[in-house]
Design a protein around this motif. Structure first.
Motif, PDB file in Angstrom:
ATOM      1  N   MET A   1      12.036  49.872  33.998  1.00 44.41           N
ATOM      2  CA  MET A   1      12.079  48.411  34.058  1.00 44.41           C
ATOM      3  C   MET A   1      10.775  47.905  34.668  1.00 44.41           C
ATOM      4  O   MET A   1      10.303  48.435  35.667  1.00 44.41           O
ATOM      5  CB  MET A   1      13.279  47.963  34.906  1.00 44.41           C
ATOM      6  CG  MET A   1      13.300  46.466  35.183  1.00 44.41           C
ATOM      7  SD  MET A   1      14.811  45.838  35.952  1.00 44.41           S
ATOM      8  CE  MET A   1      15.198  47.051  37.177  1.00 44.41           C
ATOM      9  N   ASN A   2      10.203  46.890  34.069  1.00 42.20           N
ATOM     10  CA  ASN A   2       9.009  46.233  34.600  1.00 42.20           C
ATOM     11  C   ASN A   2       9.416  44.927  35.276  1.00 42.20           C
ATOM     12  O   ASN A   2      10.040  44.064  34.643  1.00 42.20           O
ATOM     13  CB  ASN A   2       8.008  45.935  33.471  1.00 42.20           C
ATOM     14  CG  ASN A   2       7.373  47.207  32.932  1.00 42.20           C
ATOM     15  OD1 ASN A   2       7.153  48.154  33.674  1.00 42.20           O
ATOM     16  ND2 ASN A   2       7.085  47.231  31.649  1.00 42.20           N
ATOM     17  N   ALA A   3       9.082  44.803  36.546  1.00 41.05           N
ATOM     18  CA  ALA A   3       9.472  43.626  37.321  1.00 41.05           C
ATOM     19  C   ALA A   3       8.244  42.936  37.899  1.00 41.05           C
ATOM     20  O   ALA A   3       7.305  43.597  38.350  1.00 41.05           O
ATOM     21  CB  ALA A   3      10.424  44.011  38.449  1.00 41.05           C
ATOM     22  N   TYR A  51       7.311  41.976  31.022  1.00 38.57           N
ATOM     23  CA  TYR A  51       8.258  42.198  32.111  1.00 38.57           C
ATOM     24  C   TYR A  51       9.693  42.030  31.624  1.00 38.57           C
ATOM     25  O   TYR A  51       9.994  41.196  30.766  1.00 38.57           O
ATOM     26  CB  TYR A  51       7.985  41.210  33.255  1.00 38.57           C
ATOM     27  CG  TYR A  51       6.578  41.330  33.799  1.00 38.57           C
ATOM     28  CD1 TYR A  51       6.232  42.380  34.640  1.00 38.57           C
ATOM     29  CD2 TYR A  51       5.596  40.419  33.425  1.00 38.57           C
ATOM     30  CE1 TYR A  51       4.940  42.525  35.109  1.00 38.57           C
ATOM     31  CE2 TYR A  51       4.293  40.551  33.896  1.00 38.57           C
ATOM     32  CZ  TYR A  51       3.979  41.608  34.732  1.00 38.57           C
ATOM     33  OH  TYR A  51       2.685  41.752  35.188  1.00 38.57           O
ATOM     34  N   ASP A  52      10.565  42.847  32.194  1.00 36.26           N
ATOM     35  CA  ASP A  52      11.995  42.722  31.916  1.00 36.26           C
ATOM     36  C   ASP A  52      12.599  41.636  32.792  1.00 36.26           C
ATOM     37  O   ASP A  52      13.533  40.951  32.381  1.00 36.26           O
ATOM     38  CB  ASP A  52      12.697  44.052  32.187  1.00 36.26           C
ATOM     39  CG  ASP A  52      12.198  45.158  31.280  1.00 36.26           C
ATOM     40  OD1 ASP A  52      12.377  45.046  30.056  1.00 36.26           O
ATOM     41  OD2 ASP A  52      11.603  46.132  31.797  1.00 36.26           O
ATOM     42  N   VAL A  53      12.066  41.500  34.009  1.00 39.37           N
ATOM     43  CA  VAL A  53      12.593  40.499  34.933  1.00 39.37           C
ATOM     44  C   VAL A  53      11.462  39.933  35.784  1.00 39.37           C
ATOM     45  O   VAL A  53      10.548  40.668  36.179  1.00 39.37           O
ATOM     46  CB  VAL A  53      13.704  41.110  35.821  1.00 39.37           C
ATOM     47  CG1 VAL A  53      13.179  42.303  36.599  1.00 39.37           C
ATOM     48  CG2 VAL A  53      14.304  40.074  36.758  1.00 39.37           C
ATOM     49  N   VAL A  54      11.519  38.637  36.041  1.00 38.20           N
ATOM     50  CA  VAL A  54      10.551  37.957  36.898  1.00 38.20           C
ATOM     51  C   VAL A  54      11.306  37.293  38.047  1.00 38.20           C
ATOM     52  O   VAL A  54      12.226  36.493  37.825  1.00 38.20           O
ATOM     53  CB  VAL A  54       9.746  36.891  36.129  1.00 38.20           C
ATOM     54  CG1 VAL A  54       8.873  36.082  37.095  1.00 38.20           C
ATOM     55  CG2 VAL A  54       8.879  37.543  35.064  1.00 38.20           C
ATOM     56  N   TYR A 118      23.419  40.547  36.395  1.00 38.87           N
ATOM     57  CA  TYR A 118      23.537  39.459  35.430  1.00 38.87           C
ATOM     58  C   TYR A 118      22.410  39.465  34.383  1.00 38.87           C
ATOM     59  O   TYR A 118      22.467  38.733  33.402  1.00 38.87           O
ATOM     60  CB  TYR A 118      23.527  38.106  36.143  1.00 38.87           C
ATOM     61  CG  TYR A 118      24.758  37.864  36.986  1.00 38.87           C
ATOM     62  CD1 TYR A 118      26.038  38.046  36.462  1.00 38.87           C
ATOM     63  CD2 TYR A 118      24.647  37.462  38.312  1.00 38.87           C
ATOM     64  CE1 TYR A 118      27.160  37.834  37.228  1.00 38.87           C
ATOM     65  CE2 TYR A 118      25.781  37.242  39.099  1.00 38.87           C
ATOM     66  CZ  TYR A 118      27.025  37.432  38.544  1.00 38.87           C
ATOM     67  OH  TYR A 118      28.142  37.219  39.307  1.00 38.87           O
ATOM     68  N   CYS A 119      21.400  40.268  34.634  1.00 35.29           N
ATOM     69  CA  CYS A 119      20.276  40.314  33.696  1.00 35.29           C
ATOM     70  C   CYS A 119      20.635  41.141  32.464  1.00 35.29           C
ATOM     71  O   CYS A 119      21.439  42.068  32.519  1.00 35.29           O
ATOM     72  CB  CYS A 119      19.038  40.936  34.353  1.00 35.29           C
ATOM     73  SG  CYS A 119      18.310  39.909  35.629  1.00 35.29           S
ATOM     74  N   LYS A 120      19.980  40.784  31.370  1.00 37.12           N
ATOM     75  CA  LYS A 120      20.156  41.544  30.138  1.00 37.12           C
ATOM     76  C   LYS A 120      18.923  42.425  29.961  1.00 37.12           C
ATOM     77  O   LYS A 120      17.974  42.072  29.281  1.00 37.12           O
ATOM     78  CB  LYS A 120      20.327  40.596  28.950  1.00 37.12           C
ATOM     79  CG  LYS A 120      21.582  39.733  29.046  1.00 37.12           C
ATOM     80  CD  LYS A 120      21.686  38.771  27.878  1.00 37.12           C
ATOM     81  CE  LYS A 120      22.937  37.908  27.997  1.00 37.12           C
ATOM     82  NZ  LYS A 120      23.044  36.932  26.875  1.00 37.12           N
ATOM     83  N   ILE A 121      18.938  43.565  30.643  1.00 36.76           N
ATOM     84  CA  ILE A 121      17.842  44.517  30.548  1.00 36.76           C
ATOM     85  C   ILE A 121      18.144  45.460  29.402  1.00 36.76           C
ATOM     86  O   ILE A 121      19.169  46.148  29.403  1.00 36.76           O
ATOM     87  CB  ILE A 121      17.662  45.332  31.842  1.00 36.76           C
ATOM     88  CG1 ILE A 121      17.545  44.388  33.049  1.00 36.76           C
ATOM     89  CG2 ILE A 121      16.451  46.247  31.735  1.00 36.76           C
ATOM     90  CD1 ILE A 121      16.312  43.520  33.044  1.00 36.76           C
ATOM     91  N   ALA A 122      17.274  45.464  28.427  1.00 40.03           N
ATOM     92  CA  ALA A 122      17.522  46.268  27.236  1.00 40.03           C
ATOM     93  C   ALA A 122      17.544  47.750  27.580  1.00 40.03           C
ATOM     94  O   ALA A 122      16.677  48.252  28.288  1.00 40.03           O
ATOM     95  CB  ALA A 122      16.456  45.988  26.183  1.00 40.03           C
ATOM     96  N   PRO A 138       1.860  49.355  32.444  1.00 35.31           N
ATOM     97  CA  PRO A 138       2.417  50.055  31.290  1.00 35.31           C
ATOM     98  C   PRO A 138       3.222  49.099  30.417  1.00 35.31           C
ATOM     99  O   PRO A 138       3.858  48.172  30.919  1.00 35.31           O
ATOM    100  CB  PRO A 138       3.319  51.115  31.939  1.00 35.31           C
ATOM    101  CG  PRO A 138       3.706  50.522  33.256  1.00 35.31           C
ATOM    102  CD  PRO A 138       2.520  49.718  33.716  1.00 35.31           C
ATOM    103  N   LEU A 139       3.183  49.321  29.126  1.00 33.52           N
ATOM    104  CA  LEU A 139       3.915  48.463  28.191  1.00 33.52           C
ATOM    105  C   LEU A 139       4.389  49.296  27.018  1.00 33.52           C
ATOM    106  O   LEU A 139       3.616  50.049  26.427  1.00 33.52           O
ATOM    107  CB  LEU A 139       3.018  47.325  27.692  1.00 33.52           C
ATOM    108  CG  LEU A 139       3.633  46.339  26.696  1.00 33.52           C
ATOM    109  CD1 LEU A 139       4.774  45.549  27.345  1.00 33.52           C
ATOM    110  CD2 LEU A 139       2.578  45.368  26.163  1.00 33.52           C
ATOM    111  N   GLU A 140       5.672  49.186  26.700  1.00 32.76           N
ATOM    112  CA  GLU A 140       6.241  49.844  25.532  1.00 32.76           C
ATOM    113  C   GLU A 140       6.245  48.839  24.389  1.00 32.76           C
ATOM    114  O   GLU A 140       6.791  47.749  24.516  1.00 32.76           O
ATOM    115  CB  GLU A 140       7.669  50.307  25.813  1.00 32.76           C
ATOM    116  CG  GLU A 140       7.779  51.478  26.770  1.00 32.76           C
ATOM    117  CD  GLU A 140       7.373  52.793  26.126  1.00 32.76           C
ATOM    118  OE1 GLU A 140       7.590  52.959  24.909  1.00 32.76           O
ATOM    119  OE2 GLU A 140       6.828  53.651  26.844  1.00 32.76           O
TER     120      GLU A 140
END
Length: 241
Positions: A1-3, A51-54, A118-122, A138-140
């Motif tokens: 996860m990228n935050a 980012y997955d979450v900020v 509550y987040c929708k992290i893929a 890093p980035l996928e």
């Protein structure tokens, strides 16, 4: 996860970073954390999907976190937003930007875990992707999002359907990652194209579905055409790539 943590107070950033590390150990989930000390710093050259979450502080020095979040939402519809605030009265504002939750300071592991719940992290999916480094992060990148990759201004770049991603490292390394997959081929020196995004093959260029034209080497025309036919045949058979 990228935050990403957006807070102008260094001690608050450190508290949240520490809690994320605890969450990482508890959930056995790797978290890459980047800190920003202003909303404008985050928004500068922002790449959707970074980012997955900020985590956005509502009270930023000379900035309003909600306004920054509105601008962020215009750039990235999918990113999860969690507000950091000193008062629950600002929680209602989170609905304006479809925030997942808000954390009333002082942040705790319990509050953080609830918000991330509550987040929708893929979850990792079967859709193939390539791993790159862009702006030291890093980035996928899903293969289905890539139009082509090229080398310009002494930098390897990945052209997505909605933006351009500059990539650290050599173009040869990027090309090697992509051409492992049959839908990617070199069509010209310094250009690797996603054949699934090609609409037609012209005399000296490839015309993409979005109208862009890419040069094609004469010696590679036959090979590109054969590979396109092979991909089409595979699609008809239902083959997975």
């Amino acid at each position: 996860m990228n935050a990403a943590i957006v807070d102008d107070m260094a001690d608050e950033c450190e508290i949240l970073r520490s809690l994320l590390k605890q969450y990482e150990e508890t959930e056995r989930q790797t978290i890459h954390i980047t800190e920003f000390h202003s909303g404008s710093q985050l928004l500068a050259d922002y790449i959707p999907g970074s980012y997955d979450v900020v985590f956005m502080d509502i009270f930023l020095n000379n900035e309003n976190g909600v306004d920054c979040a509105l601008k962020l939402r215009q750039l990235d519809e999918k990113v999860n937003l969690i507000f950091l605030t000193t008062s629950s009265e600002f929680g209602v504002k989170s609905y304006d930007v479809r925030a997942a939750d808000y954390i009333v300071k002082p942040a705790t592991l319990e509050k953080l875990s609830r918000a991330l719940h509550y987040c929708k992290i893929a979850e990792p999916v079967s859709d193939p992707s390539v791993s790159v480094i862009t702006k030291n992060q890093p980035l996928e990148i899903s293969l289905s999002c890539i139009l082509y990759a090229d080398y310009q201004n002494r930098c390897a770049c990945v052209h997505l359907k909605d933006c351009l991603v500059p990539v650290s490292g050599s173009f040869a390394e990027l090309s090697e990652q992509l051409t492992v997959y049959p839908q990617f081929m070199s069509c010209f020196k310094g250009v690797v194209v996603n054949l699934k995004e090609v609409r037609e093959l012209a005399a000296d260029s490839l015309i993409l579905k979005n109208g862009e034209r890419l040069p094609i080497s004469r010696r590679l025309q036959k090979q590109v055409q054969q590979q396109r036919l092979s991909l089409s045949a595979g699609s008809l058979r239902g083959d997975e790539i």
